[in-house]
Design an enzyme around this catalytic site. Structure first.
Site, mmCIF file in Angstrom:
data_model
loop_
_atom_site.group_PDB
_atom_site.id
_atom_site.type_symbol
_atom_site.label_atom_id
_atom_site.label_comp_id
_atom_site.label_asym_id
_atom_site.label_seq_id
_atom_site.Cartn_x
_atom_site.Cartn_y
_atom_site.Cartn_z
ATOM 1 N N GLY A 80 113.882 -61.339 36.920
ATOM 2 C CA GLY A 80 112.845 -60.477 36.363
ATOM 3 C C GLY A 80 112.844 -59.120 37.009
ATOM 4 N N GLY A 137 107.668 -55.873 38.384
ATOM 5 C CA GLY A 137 106.474 -55.738 37.553
ATOM 6 C C GLY A 137 106.558 -56.432 36.220
ATOM 7 C CB SER A 138 109.091 -58.384 34.493
ATOM 8 O OG SER A 138 109.651 -59.174 35.533
ATOM 9 N N GLY A 139 106.085 -59.714 35.792
ATOM 10 C CA GLY A 139 105.183 -60.861 35.749
ATOM 11 C C GLY A 139 105.771 -62.168 36.236
ATOM 12 C CB CYS A 186 68.188 -55.080 42.108
ATOM 13 S SG CYS A 186 66.485 -55.675 42.339
ATOM 14 C CE LYS A 245 44.841 -61.503 23.700
ATOM 15 N NZ LYS A 245 45.043 -61.987 22.322
ATOM 16 C CB CYS A 264 62.866 -54.117 40.336
ATOM 17 S SG CYS A 264 62.868 -55.790 41.019
ATOM 18 C CB CYS A 265 64.951 -57.727 37.838
ATOM 19 S SG CYS A 265 65.874 -56.865 39.154
#
Length: 837
Positions: free
Chosen positions: A534, A537-539, A222, A150, A256-257
């Protein structure tokens, strides 16, 4: 995010985001005649509005033509002077209309991040070591992506520096190897020209450069807090042996970022206000793409990817082996091949039988020869997490070929509030289909109010949405378009915040199963009391949480009027953290009378309740039946297979548990764990404890198991106490080295008393392996392993579970305890047996 005061107005009278930008000069020829300040102001208003809409789900820009030309703009804009902004994203550079939409992740109105790549060679480094240059000297290397020449500008010198330094320094900092900015070198000839010493002070020059660089916005992904690494050298320029002036070289090392040349100019609409995103918020959203969830989500498959979704959409997953969003759409909202179908059919039949004239009114409103689906709900507002409105008979969403989506609201009698309700519900639906459901095509949802009142002569009233006069391109053209929209609707209606969200640090959605959705979508006015059986494990706990959120919307009650009761403190703490209710244990419930404000009660893991402190069921029923003519909600969730005691539970006889629903689809456990669990449940069914009704165990015949995640199951026998603890520590060390976290792991023993017995030995073994510390299940949010009893871990889950064989459990419920243990593990289950068992 900062609120920005401007002349832009967000209109609130349409079922869409509409931003009024005021007077704007349209047409390229007309804009060339404008003075610069006005031209820039008009351009900024339109760009800001478009950017905000693109980042907020799409919408409409409304403007008034400042010029009076007969044909100033494109024909598509002449009729309404509105620009449709669909929920795609773009980088806006000019005001030429119509706007072209270019997919990206976030819209911004000024380029902020400059990245470039360059050759590995560093030809400028040797030159950078010099202190003196010769006027007219030709540099031995050209410009490149890492080198920029420049010249000095003798006029407005400080402004010149402030313009070029942010652009090039940020560009070089964002590359892998940095770069050099030479000031005082002519770019084409590569001649050193410098700046005459009369025109520049080298000390002032250095200070200005450093000030400009240190002002650049930086964002760290980071943990570092370092600044831009650069070196400024002021070089003497000699002419025929005398000092002529000075040149400058800025060497920039990789950052770094991310470094920005200026604050991003990006906007969005929030709470009817236009906000400018701060740089941190902008970067968060830019980086908030599909994260690496491969390990944490390996049991799941993606239903919605952020890569191609609108900026506010979240990642959506369903467990492998369960229905995909397309399967759920075909099951819940199938598009018929030749006619218009009303769904769900039982609700439509019930509504039409209850309300005379409704069927006729709906048929009259439907487009002729339409093909598609008309989805009824007693309240689409409640379905969208809004408040229910009295006087609304039902809502119906039309998804039909050749028509844009239309939301019909049927009122008993017309009123202004009904029109607002319909408009607001349609607007919310449109926003959720885009921002939650990930729909990326052009979309509007028109609002239309119908009335069955004789005084209103069954007329319909078009809402403001129809006044926007959307183009034909907003109509659904064919079956694929209708199904794509309905799949977004599936995510809106069946999506819920995954427990995985806290682990990955961003919101992740899972989908209910069709069976879960059937229970969740029940009419609460007609299902005040319900028993839900239920399988493990069926929610059940998920549905309990969702129902409490729904109760708040349907009955307009605050969370302090909703009570959640469970047996154990860890599950109580877990629910308390969700802020959807008051949460207490059964013992607290029975020993306290401070429940005057409670209207509705949800009971979870009721099979483990006892009557040692009194009749909890009777007390709960009295509380919810205070208002005889309008009782509250009392829903009770249970699983007799997981009964962990031999006492009376206090539940009504099975024959009195009516109405009743069942959850038979097991969705939590990997295949090997599910197989082990099924065998243990069969043992319970064949040899049930005396306090369990035998008939309740027949639901095992209806069990469905997902098959797609193999998982890990290991059973180790004949181990001493020390060998068991060493095995746990060794396995955990290996798992952590593979990327698992301490909060993935639970170590479960039979009783609370045994926790202390095992804790000392386990801690000793873990210290030898330098593995993390332990905590009990009362704190599930921390990054630590859990050591607790199977009973206290009821209702909770971890990816990895170590179970110390429950030899101290009563023999009659030993299989029940194994069911409880196995059902807590999602991916890996390790069962360790004592050698003396």
């Amino acid at each position: 995010m900062e609120k920005h005061s401007s002349s832009l107005v967000v209109e609130l009278s349409y079922p869409d985001l509409v931003i009024n930008v005021g007077k704007v000069t349209l047409g390229e020829e007309n804009r060339r005649k404008l003075q610069k300040p006005r031209k820039d102001q008009e351009k900024e208003r339109v760009m800001r509005a478009a950017c905000a809409l693109l980042n907020s789900g799409g919408g409409v820009i409304q403007m008034e033509m400042a010029n009076k030309d007969e044909h100033p703009i494109e024909p598509s804009l002449r009729s309404s002077n509105k620009v449709d902004v669909v929920p795609f994203l773009l980088n806006l550079g000019a005001i030429t209309l119509p706007l072209k939409m270019v997919p990206s992740r976030l819209a911004f109105a000024a380029c902020a991040l400059h990245c470039t790549g360059f050759n590995n060679a560093d030809p400028a480094f040797e030159f950078f070591q010099r202190d003196n240059l010769e006027y007219g000297e030709i540099l031995p290397f050209p410009e490149s992506p890492s080198i920029e020449f420049k010249q000095f500008s003798t006029k407005h010198f400080q402004t010149y520096l402030e313009n070029i330094i942010p652009v090039y320094v940020s560009a070089f900092a964002n590359t892998e190897e940095g770069g050099y900015l030479f000031i005082g070198v002519e770019d084409k000839s590569r001649k050193v020209l410098g700046c005459a010493k009369e025109n520049v002070n080298p000390y002032s020059l250095r200070a200005r450069i450093e000030k400009a660089i240190l002002k650049l916005p930086c964002v760290h992904f980071c943990q570092s807090a370092c600044q831009i690494n650069f070196t400024t050298k002021i070089l003497n320029v000699f002419a025929k042996g005398k000092l002529y002036g000075f040149a400058c070289v800025i060497r920039v090392k990789p950052f770094c970022c991310a470094v920005f040349s200026e604050e991003p100019s990006s906007w969005l609409v929030e709470n009817q206000q236009i906000h400018k995103l701060t740089i941190d918020k902008w970067v968060d959203r830019m980086m908030d793409i599909d994260q690496d969830l491969s390990r944490l989500c390996k049991d799941f498959e993606s239903q919605l990817s952020l890569t191609s979704g609108p900026p506010l959409s979240r990642p959506v997953f369903s467990k492998k082996g369960l229905e995909h969003k397309k399967d759920l759409q075909q099951l819940l909202f199938p598009v018929p091949s030749e006619h218009l179908q009303c769904t769900p059919e039982p609700l439509w039949k019930e509504l039409s039988s209850q309300h005379e004239g409704l069927e006729k009114l709906i048929k009259e409103e439907m487009p002729p020869l339409s093909r598609g689906i008309l989805i009824f709900s007693r309240s689409w507002a409640v379905d969208l997490d809004l408040q229910e409105k009295q006087g609304v008979i039902c809502d119906a969403l039309l998804i039909a070929q050749g028509s844009p989506p239309i939301l019909y609201t049927v009122l008993r009698e017309k009123d202004a509030a009904g029109q607002h309700y319909s408009m607001h519900t349609a607007f919310t639906l449109k926003q959720k289909l885009v921002n939650m459901g990930g729909y990326t095509r052009k979309l509007c949802v028109l609002a239309k109010v119908l009335s069955l009142s004789a005084e209103d002569t069954a007329e319909s009233s078009e809402g403001p949405g129809c006044l926007l006069k959307y183009s034909e391109s907003y109509s659904l053209a064919d079956t694929p378009q209708m199904e794509a929209l309905l799949q977004s609707l599936v995510i809106v209606l069946l999506g819920f915040r995954s427990f995985l969200s806290d682990k990955v640090g961003c919101e992740v959605l899972n989908l209910l199963t069709a069976q879960q959705y059937k229970i969740f979508s029940k009419n609460l006015h007609k299902n005040r009391e319900l028993f839900i059986h239920g399988l493990p494990g069926s929610g059940k706990t998920i549905i309990a949480m969702k129902i409490m959120e729904k109760i708040s919307k349907v009955f307009g009650c605050p969370t302090k009027e909703i009570l959640y009761i469970c047996e154990n403190q860890p599950l109580r703490n877990f629910l308390s953290s969700k802020n959807v209710c008051q949460a207490v244990t059964r013992k607290t419930f029975m020993n306290s009378s401070n429940f005057e404000s409670i209207q509705h009660i949800i009971i979870d893991e009721a099979q483990n309740f006892r009557t040692e402190d009194g009749d909890w069921y009777e007390k709960a029923k009295k509380i919810t039946h205070r208002k005889k003519d309008c009782p509250g909600i009392l829903w009770i969730f249970m699983d007799y297979f997981q009964t962990s005691h031999l006492d009376c539970s206090g539940l009504p006889p099975l024959s009195a548990q009516f109405p009743k629903e069942e959850l038979t689809k097991v969705v939590r456990n990997a295949d090997l764990i599910a197989n082990y669990l099924m065998k243990a449940m069969k043992e319970v069914r064949e040899k049930p404890p005396p306090n369990i009704p035998h008939e309740s165990l027949k639901m095992l015949h209806e069990a469905e198991w997902t098959h797609s995640v193999r998982g890990t199951l290991q059973v180790k026998k004949d181990l001493t106490l020390r060998q068991m603890m060493t095995y746990v520590a060794d396995t955990c060390k290996s798992l952590f080295e593979m990327g698992y976290s301490p909060n993935d792991v639970a170590v479960l023993v039979s009783t609370t008393k045994e926790v202390d017995r095992y804790k000392h030995e386990l801690l000793k073994a873990m210290r030898k392996k330098r593995v993390v510390q332990l905590c009990d299940a009362c704190d599930m949010s921390g990054n630590h392993m859990v050591l607790d009893s199977v009973r206290r871990f009821s209702g909770l889950e971890r990816s990895i579970v170590f179970g110390i064989h429950p030899k101290s459990a009563e023999s009659a419920i030993l299989d029940n305890i194994l069911v409880c243990l196995a059902s807590r593990a999602k991916q890996q289950l390790y069962i360790l047996w004592h050698g003396d068992y």
